[in-house]
Design an enzyme around this catalytic site. Structure first.
Site, PDB file in Angstrom:
ATOM      1  N   GLU A   1       2.145  -3.938 -11.874  1.00  0.00           N
ATOM      2  CA  GLU A   1       1.921  -5.337 -12.294  1.00  0.00           C
ATOM      3  C   GLU A   1       1.703  -5.513 -13.797  1.00  0.00           C
ATOM      4  OE1 GLU A   1      -1.255  -6.730  -9.777  1.00  0.00           O
ATOM      5  OE2 GLU A   1      -0.114  -6.398  -7.962  1.00  0.00           O
TER       6      GLU A   1
ATOM      7  N   ASN B   1       5.942  -0.855 -10.059  1.00  0.00           N
ATOM      8  CA  ASN B   1       5.717  -1.728  -8.902  1.00  0.00           C
ATOM      9  C   ASN B   1       5.220  -3.094  -9.368  1.00  0.00           C
ATOM     10  OD1 ASN B   1       5.437  -1.912  -5.950  1.00  0.00           O
ATOM     11  ND2 ASN B   1       3.221  -2.009  -6.304  1.00  0.00           N
TER      12      ASN B   1
ATOM     13  N   HIS C   1       5.414 -10.179  -1.557  1.00  0.00           N
ATOM     14  CA  HIS C   1       4.429 -11.020  -0.854  1.00  0.00           C
ATOM     15  C   HIS C   1       5.029 -12.422  -0.818  1.00  0.00           C
ATOM     16  CE1 HIS C   1       1.312  -7.972  -0.938  1.00  0.00           C
ATOM     17  NE2 HIS C   1       1.482  -7.798  -2.219  1.00  0.00           N
TER      18      HIS C   1
ATOM     19  N   GLU D   1       5.004  -3.880  -0.396  1.00  0.00           N
ATOM     20  CA  GLU D   1       3.792  -4.561   0.087  1.00  0.00           C
ATOM     21  C   GLU D   1       4.174  -5.799   0.895  1.00  0.00           C
ATOM     22  OE1 GLU D   1       0.958  -5.270  -3.088  1.00  0.00           O
ATOM     23  OE2 GLU D   1       1.340  -3.317  -3.994  1.00  0.00           O
TER      24      GLU D   1
ATOM     25  N   ASP E   1       4.665  -8.865   3.050  1.00  0.00           N
ATOM     26  CA  ASP E   1       4.059  -9.766   4.026  1.00  0.00           C
ATOM     27  C   ASP E   1       4.706 -11.127   3.837  1.00  0.00           C
ATOM     28  OD1 ASP E   1       2.621 -10.538   1.695  1.00  0.00           O
ATOM     29  OD2 ASP E   1       0.772  -9.600   2.393  1.00  0.00           O
TER      30      ASP E   1
HETATM   31  O1  9MR Z   1      -4.944  -5.661  -0.305  1.00  0.00           O
HETATM   32  C1  9MR Z   1      -5.756  -5.301  -1.410  1.00  0.00           C
HETATM   33  C2  9MR Z   1      -7.118  -5.946  -1.258  1.00  0.00           C
HETATM   34  O2  9MR Z   1      -7.819  -5.352  -0.188  1.00  0.00           O
HETATM   35  C3  9MR Z   1      -7.904  -5.793  -2.539  1.00  0.00           C
HETATM   36  O3  9MR Z   1      -9.094  -6.548  -2.451  1.00  0.00           O
HETATM   37  C4  9MR Z   1      -7.086  -6.261  -3.718  1.00  0.00           C
HETATM   38  C5  9MR Z   1      -7.866  -6.061  -4.978  1.00  0.00           C
HETATM   39  O4  9MR Z   1      -7.105  -6.037  -6.113  1.00  0.00           O
HETATM   40  O5  9MR Z   1      -5.867  -5.542  -3.768  1.00  0.00           O
HETATM   41  C6  9MR Z   1      -5.065  -5.776  -2.663  1.00  0.00           C
HETATM   42  O6  9MR Z   1      -3.851  -5.095  -2.796  1.00  0.00           O
HETATM   43  C7  9MR Z   1      -3.019  -5.522  -3.872  1.00  0.00           C
HETATM   44  C8  9MR Z   1      -2.216  -4.343  -4.314  1.00  0.00           C
HETATM   45  O7  9MR Z   1      -3.050  -3.291  -4.665  1.00  0.00           O
HETATM   46  C9  9MR Z   1      -1.323  -4.709  -5.500  1.00  0.00           C
HETATM   47  N1  9MR Z   1      -0.508  -5.839  -5.202  1.00  0.00           N
HETATM   48  C10 9MR Z   1      -1.202  -7.000  -4.662  1.00  0.00           C
HETATM   49  C11 9MR Z   1      -2.021  -6.606  -3.462  1.00  0.00           C
HETATM   50  C12 9MR Z   1      -2.634  -7.821  -2.824  1.00  0.00           C
HETATM   51  O8  9MR Z   1      -3.576  -8.408  -3.696  1.00  0.00           O
END
Ligand code: 9MR
Length: 454
Positions: free
Chosen positions: A157, A198, A235, A264, A266
């Site tokens: 990111e 990513n 997402h 990821e 969804d």
């Molecule tokens: O799903 C993850 C969530 O449990 C955490 O609180 C969050 C914190 O940053 O991160 C989420 O996962 C993220 C992933 O690491 C990177 N892309 C976005 C995902 C959803 O926020």
């Protein structure tokens, strides 16, 4: 250590009369789960896993059954692995690696350099000290996990959401070359693992962010900066919908000479609309030779970071949704289509060679057992008439117990147990199949099962 497992597939019959046993090859069930169907296409199908959900039996059994790749949802992030500078804590993440090994699953490493989920000590760093800390983190973590990871999200990111340029962050302020420095450090630490960039909102080919990432990868390839793959988080929701040019995006990146992975996934929504979008995503990946695999960001809707958007493949009770069925079908698998190998194997049995109109069914039992536990999958196949309901029965050895079941209602937990269809899977067309499963402790049940049709 990988546990040794016994996998046995036996077709048994016993609808209205006792039937003969016919042994089928395990391949008969090859495409009845997401992981096995994806494997049939030369891909993996993974999920994000949260370590503290593994004690949930429903979660755990779906994980075992359906997926052949895992990504730690939070446990391999910077704050988790290096809570104090140069003090690494691998205990929790290592448990996940062990679990993946037991499942025979690949692991995606997520993530080594990111503006978010940095430990406090890193958040307050800048300049050369931060750059060196980033490189040290990459080197230490990748060395620890050498040989255990399929693909690493080296940088996550790093691009701005709207203008196609870089996102501001403490890492970005160390200099624009921080991303290539991260990739070079990663290659030196483990030359064998795939190194990925990513990001999210990079799915629509016309978006500036997509173009920004594309131009960076193109530049890296031109200058020999090591990069092996690009992860598309994907997402999808109303603000960032699945774009009709998604396949174009995947193909254009692949054409730069990198693998592409959906990392990821969804999709917020429900019913047919959601199911169709999942199928489109799968078809797009399969259409791109270098699309290696798909990871969904959680198992049940209730496990999702966006639970209210019901974006995943299983409902809160662990039942497969319409989106599950469409995803499996798009992967070339099936839960309910007629299975020629099963019905022809069943033909010697008197119980299934009946005239049209008499309801009958057979039960094919697959047992996946290890010391102290087992997961059993049962495929119910309708005879020449459609079913309106079914019950299968089998016997557990003394000391064994059913601890959890899915897609069926269990009666009894030890000795003679039976399983009856739930609401959505009682109706099975003539020659069609449906599946349920259960998990238990102790030694594995017999693969002899009766099937009573209604
Ligand atoms: O799903 C993850 C969530 O449990 C955490 O609180 C969050 C914190 O940053 O991160 C989420 O996962 C993220 C992933 O690491 C990177 N892309 C976005 C995902 C959803 O926020």
């Amino acid at each position: 250590m990988r546990r040794s497992r016994a996998i046995l597939t036996v077709l048994t019959t016993g609808a209205l009369t006792a039937g003969a046993l016919t042994v089928l090859s395990p391949a008969a069930d090859a495409a009845s789960t997401l992981g096995s169907a994806a494997a049939g296409q030369g891909r993996y199908f993974g999920t994000a896993v949260s370590i503290n959900r593994l004690s949930d039996a429903t979660y755990s059994s779906i994980l075992n059954r359906e997926f052949n790749s895992v990504t730690a949802e939070n446990e391999m992030k910077i704050d988790a692995l290096e809570p104090q500078q140069n003090q690494f804590n691998y205990t929790t993440a290592d448990r996940l690696i062990t679990r993946a090994n037991e499942m025979g699953a690949k692991v995606r490493g997520h993530t080594l350099a990111w503006h978010s989920q940095q430990p406090g000590w890193m958040q307050s760093m800048s300049g050369t000290a931060l750059r060196n800390a980033m490189k040290n983190h990459i080197t230490q973590v990748m060395t620890h996990y050498k040989g255990k990871i399929d693909s690493w999200d080296v940088v996550n990111e790093a691009f701005d959401d709207s203008n196609g340029g870089r996102r501001d962050s403490n890492l970005q302020r160390t200099g624009n070359d921080w991303i290539e420095d991260a990739f070079k450090t990663a290659r030196a630490a483990d030359p064998a693992v795939k190194l990925c960039y990513n990001d999210y909102n990079t799915d629509n080919w016309t978006w500036a962010k997509t173009q920004g990432v594309y131009n960076m990868v193109k530049d890296f390839k031109a200058r020999g900066v090591p990069i092996d793959c690009v992860g598309f988080q994907s997402h999808f929701n109303s603000g960032s919908p699945y774009p009709s040019n998604y396949r174009t995006t995947l193909q254009n990146f692949a054409d730069l000479g990198v693998d592409v992975q959906i990392t990821e996934l969804d999709i917020e929504g429900s019913g047919t609309t959601q199911a169709n979008t999942y199928a489109n995503v799968v078809r797009d990946c399969l259409a791109v030779t270098r699309c290696n695999g798909i990871t969904v960001w959680g198992i049940r809707d209730s496990d999702s970071w966006r639970a209210s958007g019901t974006p995943l493949l299983f409902d809160a009770n662990g039942n497969p949704k319409q989106a599950y069925t469409s995803t499996l079908a798009a992967l070339g698998g099936s839960t309910s289509s007629p299975s020629p190998s099963t019905s022809s194997s069943a033909s010697p049995s008197p119980s299934v060679s009946q005239s049209s109109g008499t309801r009958a069914c057979t039960a094919t039992v697959t047992v996946n057992a290890w010391t102290g536990g087992f997961v059993t999958s049962v495929k119910v196949t309708a005879g020449s008439a459609a079913l309106t309901g079914w019950t299968t029965g089998l016997t557990l050895p003394a000391g064994s117990a059913v601890t959890n079941s899915w897609s069926a209602t269990a009666s009894g937990t030890s000795g003679a147990v039976s399983f009856t269809n739930v609401g959505y899977n009682g109706t099975v067309p003539a020659g069609g199949t449906t599946e349920f499963g259960f998990q238990g402790t102790g030694s594995a049940p017999s693969t002899t099962a009766t099937c009573t049709a209604r």
